[in-house]
Design a protein around this motif. Structure first.
Motif, PDB file in Angstrom:
ATOM      1  N   ALA A 183       5.189  -5.828  -8.329  1.00  0.00           N
ATOM      2  CA  ALA A 183       3.804  -5.991  -7.887  1.00  0.00           C
ATOM      3  C   ALA A 183       3.032  -4.788  -8.384  1.00  0.00           C
ATOM      4  CB  ALA A 183       3.744  -6.064  -6.364  1.00  0.00           C
ATOM      5  N   VAL A 184       1.961  -5.036  -9.105  1.00  0.00           N
ATOM      6  CA  VAL A 184       1.067  -3.966  -9.508  1.00  0.00           C
ATOM      7  C   VAL A 184      -0.150  -4.072  -8.605  1.00  0.00           C
ATOM      8  CG1 VAL A 184      -0.264  -2.930 -11.384  1.00  0.00           C
ATOM      9  CG2 VAL A 184       1.914  -4.083 -11.885  1.00  0.00           C
ATOM     10  N   LEU A 185      -0.375  -3.050  -7.795  1.00  0.00           N
ATOM     11  CA  LEU A 185      -1.473  -3.042  -6.840  1.00  0.00           C
ATOM     12  C   LEU A 185      -2.533  -2.040  -7.281  1.00  0.00           C
ATOM     13  CD1 LEU A 185       0.547  -3.047  -3.481  1.00  0.00           C
ATOM     14  CD2 LEU A 185      -0.287  -4.996  -4.802  1.00  0.00           C
ATOM     15  N   ALA A 186      -3.778  -2.324  -6.928  1.00  0.00           N
ATOM     16  CA  ALA A 186      -4.877  -1.434  -7.301  1.00  0.00           C
ATOM     17  C   ALA A 186      -5.942  -1.471  -6.227  1.00  0.00           C
ATOM     18  CB  ALA A 186      -5.464  -1.855  -8.655  1.00  0.00           C
ATOM     19  N   GLY A 187      -6.749  -0.433  -6.212  1.00  0.00           N
ATOM     20  CA  GLY A 187      -7.827  -0.353  -5.229  1.00  0.00           C
ATOM     21  C   GLY A 187      -8.404   1.039  -5.183  1.00  0.00           C
ATOM     22  N   THR A 188      -8.965   1.399  -4.047  1.00  0.00           N
ATOM     23  CA  THR A 188      -9.516   2.747  -3.914  1.00  0.00           C
ATOM     24  C   THR A 188      -8.379   3.762  -3.969  1.00  0.00           C
ATOM     25  OG1 THR A 188      -9.326   2.777  -1.503  1.00  0.00           O
ATOM     26  CG2 THR A 188     -11.363   1.854  -2.435  1.00  0.00           C
ATOM     27  N   GLU A 189      -8.699   4.981  -4.373  1.00  0.00           N
ATOM     28  CA  GLU A 189      -7.675   6.020  -4.427  1.00  0.00           C
ATOM     29  C   GLU A 189      -7.071   6.258  -3.055  1.00  0.00           C
ATOM     30  OE1 GLU A 189      -8.625   9.593  -6.508  1.00  0.00           O
ATOM     31  OE2 GLU A 189      -9.719   8.549  -8.089  1.00  0.00           O
ATOM     32  N   ALA A 190      -7.917   6.224  -2.021  1.00  0.00           N
ATOM     33  CA  ALA A 190      -7.423   6.467  -0.663  1.00  0.00           C
ATOM     34  C   ALA A 190      -6.432   5.394  -0.229  1.00  0.00           C
ATOM     35  CB  ALA A 190      -8.601   6.514   0.310  1.00  0.00           C
ATOM     36  N   ALA A 191      -6.755   4.137  -0.501  1.00  0.00           N
ATOM     37  CA  ALA A 191      -5.872   3.042  -0.113  1.00  0.00           C
ATOM     38  C   ALA A 191      -4.563   3.078  -0.906  1.00  0.00           C
ATOM     39  CB  ALA A 191      -6.569   1.705  -0.316  1.00  0.00           C
ATOM     40  N   CYS A 192      -4.648   3.355  -2.201  1.00  0.00           N
ATOM     41  CA  CYS A 192      -3.445   3.440  -3.026  1.00  0.00           C
ATOM     42  C   CYS A 192      -2.540   4.579  -2.553  1.00  0.00           C
ATOM     43  CB  CYS A 192      -3.817   3.633  -4.493  1.00  0.00           C
ATOM     44  SG  CYS A 192      -4.487   2.151  -5.295  1.00  0.00           S
ATOM     45  N   ASN A 193      -3.131   5.726  -2.281  1.00  0.00           N
ATOM     46  CA  ASN A 193      -2.334   6.865  -1.824  1.00  0.00           C
ATOM     47  C   ASN A 193      -1.674   6.574  -0.479  1.00  0.00           C
ATOM     48  OD1 ASN A 193      -2.881   8.457  -4.072  1.00  0.00           O
ATOM     49  ND2 ASN A 193      -4.720   9.345  -3.172  1.00  0.00           N
ATOM     50  N   ALA A 194      -2.414   5.920   0.417  1.00  0.00           N
ATOM     51  CA  ALA A 194      -1.868   5.588   1.738  1.00  0.00           C
ATOM     52  C   ALA A 194      -0.701   4.602   1.604  1.00  0.00           C
ATOM     53  CB  ALA A 194      -2.956   4.995   2.627  1.00  0.00           C
ATOM     54  N   ALA A 195      -0.862   3.608   0.733  1.00  0.00           N
ATOM     55  CA  ALA A 195       0.197   2.615   0.532  1.00  0.00           C
ATOM     56  C   ALA A 195       1.426   3.250  -0.114  1.00  0.00           C
ATOM     57  CB  ALA A 195      -0.319   1.474  -0.336  1.00  0.00           C
ATOM     58  N   ILE A 196       1.207   4.143  -1.050  1.00  0.00           N
ATOM     59  CA  ILE A 196       2.317   4.828  -1.708  1.00  0.00           C
ATOM     60  C   ILE A 196       3.117   5.652  -0.700  1.00  0.00           C
ATOM     61  CG2 ILE A 196       2.843   6.720  -3.318  1.00  0.00           C
ATOM     62  CD1 ILE A 196       0.628   5.575  -5.144  1.00  0.00           C
ATOM     63  N   GLN A 197       2.416   6.280   0.223  1.00  0.00           N
ATOM     64  CA  GLN A 197       3.087   7.060   1.263  1.00  0.00           C
ATOM     65  C   GLN A 197       3.840   6.162   2.244  1.00  0.00           C
ATOM     66  OE1 GLN A 197       3.348  10.465   1.498  1.00  0.00           O
ATOM     67  NE2 GLN A 197       2.391  10.427  -0.533  1.00  0.00           N
ATOM     68  N   ALA A 198       3.300   4.980   2.497  1.00  0.00           N
ATOM     69  CA  ALA A 198       3.887   4.089   3.499  1.00  0.00           C
ATOM     70  C   ALA A 198       5.090   3.302   2.974  1.00  0.00           C
ATOM     71  CB  ALA A 198       2.829   3.114   4.004  1.00  0.00           C
ATOM     72  N   LEU A 199       5.081   2.949   1.706  1.00  0.00           N
ATOM     73  CA  LEU A 199       6.177   2.143   1.150  1.00  0.00           C
ATOM     74  C   LEU A 199       7.449   2.978   0.983  1.00  0.00           C
ATOM     75  CD1 LEU A 199       4.155   0.180  -1.558  1.00  0.00           C
ATOM     76  CD2 LEU A 199       5.378  -0.859   0.385  1.00  0.00           C
ATOM     77  N   PRO A 200       8.592   2.439   1.355  1.00  0.00           N
ATOM     78  CA  PRO A 200       9.845   3.187   1.185  1.00  0.00           C
ATOM     79  C   PRO A 200      10.192   3.347  -0.293  1.00  0.00           C
ATOM     80  CG  PRO A 200      10.299   0.937   1.874  1.00  0.00           C
ATOM     81  CD  PRO A 200       8.816   1.123   1.981  1.00  0.00           C
ATOM     82  N   THR A 201      10.830   4.437  -0.622  1.00  0.00           N
ATOM     83  CA  THR A 201      11.236   4.678  -2.003  1.00  0.00           C
ATOM     84  C   THR A 201      12.210   3.597  -2.450  1.00  0.00           C
ATOM     85  OG1 THR A 201      10.986   7.070  -1.743  1.00  0.00           O
ATOM     86  CG2 THR A 201      12.333   6.312  -3.592  1.00  0.00           C
ATOM     87  N   ALA A 202      11.968   3.062  -3.643  1.00  0.00           N
ATOM     88  CA  ALA A 202      12.817   2.000  -4.186  1.00  0.00           C
ATOM     89  C   ALA A 202      13.293   2.393  -5.582  1.00  0.00           C
ATOM     90  CB  ALA A 202      12.043   0.682  -4.249  1.00  0.00           C
ATOM     91  N   ASP A 203      14.556   2.181  -5.846  1.00  0.00           N
ATOM     92  CA  ASP A 203      15.134   2.451  -7.172  1.00  0.00           C
ATOM     93  C   ASP A 203      14.846   3.866  -7.653  1.00  0.00           C
ATOM     94  OD1 ASP A 203      15.782  -0.227  -6.941  1.00  0.00           O
ATOM     95  OD2 ASP A 203      14.143  -0.901  -8.224  1.00  0.00           O
ATOM     96  N   GLU A 204      14.718   4.780  -6.737  1.00  0.00           N
ATOM     97  CA  GLU A 204      14.578   6.224  -6.963  1.00  0.00           C
ATOM     98  C   GLU A 204      13.245   6.666  -7.566  1.00  0.00           C
ATOM     99  OE1 GLU A 204      17.903   7.526  -9.266  1.00  0.00           O
ATOM    100  OE2 GLU A 204      19.358   7.130  -7.675  1.00  0.00           O
ATOM    101  N   ARG A 205      12.406   5.736  -8.013  1.00  0.00           N
ATOM    102  CA  ARG A 205      11.163   6.181  -8.660  1.00  0.00           C
ATOM    103  C   ARG A 205       9.926   5.384  -8.268  1.00  0.00           C
ATOM    104  NH1 ARG A 205      10.469   3.884 -14.255  1.00  0.00           N
ATOM    105  NH2 ARG A 205      11.789   2.057 -14.410  1.00  0.00           N
ATOM    106  N   PHE A 206      10.069   4.446  -7.379  1.00  0.00           N
ATOM    107  CA  PHE A 206       8.922   3.650  -6.942  1.00  0.00           C
ATOM    108  C   PHE A 206       8.650   3.892  -5.466  1.00  0.00           C
ATOM    109  CE2 PHE A 206      10.849   1.250 -10.464  1.00  0.00           C
ATOM    110  CZ  PHE A 206       9.760   1.134 -11.309  1.00  0.00           C
ATOM    111  N   PRO A 207       7.380   3.767  -5.039  1.00  0.00           N
ATOM    112  CA  PRO A 207       6.202   3.334  -5.790  1.00  0.00           C
ATOM    113  C   PRO A 207       5.763   4.381  -6.825  1.00  0.00           C
ATOM    114  CG  PRO A 207       5.580   4.032  -3.589  1.00  0.00           C
ATOM    115  CD  PRO A 207       7.069   4.028  -3.618  1.00  0.00           C
ATOM    116  N   MET A 208       5.281   3.906  -7.959  1.00  0.00           N
ATOM    117  CA  MET A 208       4.889   4.777  -9.062  1.00  0.00           C
ATOM    118  C   MET A 208       3.402   4.629  -9.361  1.00  0.00           C
ATOM    119  SD  MET A 208       6.106   4.653 -13.050  1.00  0.00           S
ATOM    120  CE  MET A 208       7.850   4.869 -12.660  1.00  0.00           C
TER     121      MET A 208
END
Length: 352
Positions: A183-208
């Protein structure tokens, strides 16, 4: 007897340090007649770039060192990706392969349009540069997250995690690209940063987070779409000479394609709405049942996403990564990437 082929064009970010010099090298390795044709096309692309006051594709590709500040600058990266893909398309051996349809990922739609002769070479070169500048100047950010397991099968848990983040940030976080198992997600910088912090690390390098990317394929690109529609009239568009499958799975068939609708999709919907690359691939293989899928360069990054899109529908018995890998070990693999020398040799005239 010719084999049929679906041709797929790569999107942003596919010309990287390992690809430096690849355009020149591929031209040099071609047969004399083809080499002359490719060089003439590259010269024409370079002339358009020079007239715009920008580095030519040749200058960029032949630089001694890869510089992120130069090669990844939007209008330069876009030109390199488009030129490499377009020249690869011209290099396909038409004595072996009949190209029955074209599609692409994100910016790859522009390359597909050029390959289908829906634009003149001059228009496609200038438009690719123009759209890179318009969209890169937009706000927001873009990141990628896997929604598959280790065997490339859809992962319900990861899909739910992504959907929860989209729901948690209404109108600020959106699906940008459905890219195979990602899934490639996009939006405001604030929303992207918040989602990146909330999503668990996957395959050692995601969310990217994707560096230098704005909120592509979302409503945050509406200003860019408006300006593009005002800049590039319907008259610049021509009926595609090869069927095109767009980022909705809609087909543009020649000679019945509606040019006004194609203009509005390409410069409007395609810019501001989710690009469903997975659906484009799935519709294309179902409707055209190609003997092979040919992936244009630069690079070979499309392979995984294409395989994952095929696995999701069980195409030709594909059920997981292992079954796809086994199929690719055949003497003539189903998916042929022109970014891989051994597979390029199976596609290009005189190198079979």
């Amino acid at each position: 007897m010719k084999k049929t082929a679906l041709v797929i064009c790569p999107g942003r970010g596919t010309y990287n340090k390992p690809e430096l010099g690849s355009i020149y090298a591929n031209i040099a390795a071609s047969s004399p007649k083809l080499r002359e044709t490719l060089q003439d096309k590259l010269d024409a692309i370079d002339a358009e770039r020079e007239a715009l006051g920008l580095p030519t594709v040749t200058e960029l590709d032949q630089a001694k060192l890869f510089k992120t500040s130069l090669h990844q600058r939007p209008e330069n990266a876009a030109a390199l990706i488009y030129a490499a893909g377009y020249l690869d398309f011209l290099s396909i051996d038409r004595e072996q392969y009949e190209v029955v349809a074209l599609t692409g990922n994100s910016m790859g739609w522009y390359t597909a349009m050029a390959c289908a002769d829906a634009w003149s070479l001059s228009t496609s070169t200038k438009l690719v540069t123009s759209m890179a500048q318009l969209t890169a100047g937009g706000a927001g950010a873009q990141f990628i997250y896997p929604i598959i397991d280790s065997e490339w099968r859809p992962d319900a848990k990861r899909i739910a995690l992504v959907e929860a983040q989209v729901a948690a940030h209404p109108d600020e976080l959106m699906h940008s690209i459905n890219y195979g198992g990602y899934a490639v997600l996009a939006g405001t910088e604030a929303a992207c940063n918040a989602a990146i912090q909330a999503l668990p690390t996957a395959d050692e390098r995601f969310p990217m987070l994707l560096p230098g990317h704005a909120a592509f394929h979302t409503r945050m690109m509406s200003d860019a779409a408006t300006e593009a529609l005002e800049t590039w009239p319907v008259a610049a568009f021509h009926p595609p000479q090869t069927p095109l499958v767009d980022g909705r799975g809609f087909q543009w068939l020649t000679p019945t394609a509606d040019m006004r609708a194609l203009q509005r999709y390409t410069l409007g919907h395609q810019v501001t709405e989710t690009y469903d690359f997975s659906k484009a691939v799935q519709v294309a293989v179902k409707d055209y049942a190609p003997d092979h899928i040919i992936l244009l360069g630069p690079g070979s990054g499309l392979g995984g996403a294409v395989a994952q899109a095929l696995i999701a529908i069980g195409w030709q018995g594909l059920t997981d990564k292992a079954s796809f890998t086994a199929q690719q070990k055949a003497a003539h693999p189903y998916v042929l990437s022109m970014g891989l020398p051994e597979q390029r040799a199976l596609v290009t005239a005189g190198q079979t």
